[in-house]
Design a protein around this motif. Structure first.
Motif, short mmCIF file in Angstrom:
data_model
loop_
_atom_site.label_atom_id
_atom_site.label_comp_id
_atom_site.label_asym_id
_atom_site.label_seq_id
_atom_site.Cartn_x
_atom_site.Cartn_y
_atom_site.Cartn_z
N ASN A 142 27.73 -6.16 43.15
CA ASN A 142 27.99 -7.35 42.32
C ASN A 142 27.19 -7.32 41.03
OD1 ASN A 142 29.31 -9.78 41.78
ND2 ASN A 142 27.67 -11.00 42.65
N LYS A 143 27.26 -6.19 40.33
CA LYS A 143 26.53 -6.04 39.08
C LYS A 143 27.49 -5.81 37.91
CE LYS A 143 22.54 -6.62 40.85
NZ LYS A 143 21.81 -7.87 40.53
N VAL A 144 27.08 -6.30 36.77
CA VAL A 144 27.86 -6.09 35.55
C VAL A 144 27.55 -4.70 35.01
CG1 VAL A 144 28.24 -6.84 33.17
CG2 VAL A 144 27.90 -8.55 34.99
N VAL A 145 28.59 -3.93 34.76
CA VAL A 145 28.41 -2.60 34.16
C VAL A 145 29.29 -2.52 32.92
CG1 VAL A 145 28.56 -0.11 34.47
CG2 VAL A 145 27.92 -1.57 36.41
N GLN A 146 28.64 -2.44 31.78
CA GLN A 146 29.32 -2.32 30.49
C GLN A 146 29.30 -0.86 30.05
OE1 GLN A 146 31.29 -4.01 28.44
NE2 GLN A 146 30.13 -4.90 26.74
N VAL A 147 30.42 -0.35 29.60
CA VAL A 147 30.53 1.03 29.13
C VAL A 147 30.42 1.05 27.61
CG1 VAL A 147 32.02 3.08 29.08
CG2 VAL A 147 31.96 1.62 31.12
N GLY A 148 29.81 2.08 27.08
CA GLY A 148 29.57 2.17 25.63
C GLY A 148 30.78 2.55 24.82
#
Length: 455
Positions: free
Chosen positions: A157-163
């Protein structure tokens, strides 16, 4: 909070701030001036790792607790630079082992700026350690790594943003809203994407002893261990398929991801690709110097072309995408966009937004991409908003996986000489046993390839 007022004053007058306020509404002001200091760590302190971290420092109150790199010289330099940039003036703790860094520090956010072959293991370990993650593109070197990364983000349940910060690029946001969404193109049934940069480092450096400041074994990690022939940083490692997926994996992922966002596209129905080393045969590089790929959708082909030699077909748009609609054409890149209507009508041109006056530190930062800085700042704000609201960011890990995996599958098509149809539900290539065997690369012992069922 008072400690953030100086940064807030400079930020609120910039174009990035205006977009933040318009994009996030009332939440925009809270993002510009949040109440909590974020505990941050960075894995991979090279060129873009530091660049991402400095953009985050510019838009949020952070305390950089720790940095990790297997190159002690690079790590020490980064520690000094961070101490000069962050508000506290403290030098972060320095690590050569990212797992030790994760174990010894409780962090809200971990940024990952390592080479592609390390992204999967580090992202998965970071979310397991309780951190939200900003990971550079492409997210993985094989398709099953990407599947495991998505599974880990969801499980923990973590936010993962891609560059893939083109989605946060001010003039491209404008193009999506005022050209594409406004219907100025009409029905879009053809897309072209390209990169004609001479970016394939095709040298023949001699094999030499590994310097004592570099842990080359750990740098190599799960990838095959090549004979050491000089520092792999910046562009040298990208010239080898052992560590990435060539120019398609590096540059097409940005353009395809942007096109998918603009046109609301998911997985391609079929992918085919041809190419190879046609011209630059003299060096060690084993990535293609010439490649074409077709990503097929319903009544729409998205076509990719790169050459690392010769001249671009349009000198104004050497790395770009072009949307062809029945009512007009949109050329777009990191630097500008041009809308050309069919027949009579008004042409529209917009340039990249720079914020050098608002962020004078940008101008003196070594190797900064000035055109990308405002986009990365807005991308970081979107990341923080998603964390705050327990929502998905604009470049959520699943979207990054689709764009990355599609480029990887294009390479598999080029390698096998056959079109690829990937079933994202079954996580298999349809009717092709040989290609299915290539969905996960072998890992070097003692590293274990992540499994989406067991993350």
């Amino acid at each position: 909070m008072n400690s953030f007022n100086i940064n807030r004053r400079s930020f609120i007058h910039g174009a990035t701030a205006a977009l933040a306020l318009s994009t996030f509404g009332a939440r925009g002001m809270d993002l510009i001036n949040p109440a909590k200091t974020l505990r941050v760590g960075l894995i991979g302190t090279g060129w873009y790792g530091k660049s991402d971290l400095f953009r985050l420092i510019q838009v949020a109150p952070v305390e950089v607790l720790a940095l990790c790199d297997v190159d002690k010289n690079q790590l020490n330099e980064a520690g000094k630079l961070v101490s000069q940039r962050q508000k506290s003036g403290k030098t972060p703790k320095l690590y050569g082992d990212y797992q030790k860094m994760l174990a010894e520090n409780e962090m809200d956010i971990v940024l990952i700026g390592t080479p592609d072959h390390w992204h999967a293991l580090q992202m998965i370990d970071a979310v397991k350690a309780g951190a939200h993650v900003y990971v550079q593109k492409p997210i993985s070197v094989d398709v099953m790594e990407g599947e495991a990364m998505v599974a880990a983000a969801r499980k923990y349940n973590k936010v993962v943003q891609v560059g893939t910060q083109r989605k946060s690029t001010p003039h491209l946001i404008d193009a999506k809203k005022n050209i594409v969404d406004a219907g100025l193109l009409g029905k879009i049934s053809h897309v072209e994407m390209c990169c004609y940069f001479h970016m394939r480092n095709n040298g023949n450096p001699p094999v030499e002893a590994v310097p004592d400041f570099l842990d080359y074994e750990k740098w190599t990690g799960p990838a095959p261990l090549r004979p050491y022939d000089g520092l792999p940083h910046v562009r040298w490692w990208r010239t080898f398929m052992e560590y990435g997926n060539g120019v398609t994996g590096d540059m097409c992922v940005h353009m395809l991801d942007t096109v998918r966002w603009m046109l609301k596209l998911g997985w391609p129905k079929k992918i085919s690709s041809t190419g190879g080393i046609y011209v630059q045969k003299e060096g060690k590089s084993n990535i293609s110097d010439t490649q074409s790929a077709i990503f097929e959708y319903d009544e729409l082909n998205c076509v990719w072309q790169h050459r690392t030699w010769g001249t671009p077909n349009n000198p104004d748009y050497p790395w770009s995408f072009t949307l062809y609609g029945e009512k007009g054409t949109l050329w777009a890149s990191t630097m500008a966009y041009d809308f050309i209507p069919q027949g009579k009508g008004e042409k529209i041109h917009k340039d990249v937004v720079f914020e050098k006056e608002k962020y004078p530190e940008d101008v003196t930062e070594k190797a900064i991409e000035l055109n990308a800085a405002p986009a990365t700042r807005l991308h970081m704000l979107d990341f923080l908003s998603a964390i705050d609201n327990s929502s998905k960011p604009v470049a959520d890990i699943e979207e990054g996986h689709i764009s990355t995996a599609s480029c990887i599958l294009a390479n598999l098509s080029m390698k096998t000489g056959r079109p690829i149809v990937y079933d994202p539900v079954k996580r298999k290539i349809v009717g092709d046993r040989e290609a299915n065997a290539l969905l996960a690369r072998p890992y070097r012992d003692p590293y274990k390839h992540p499994d989406y069922k067991k993350v």
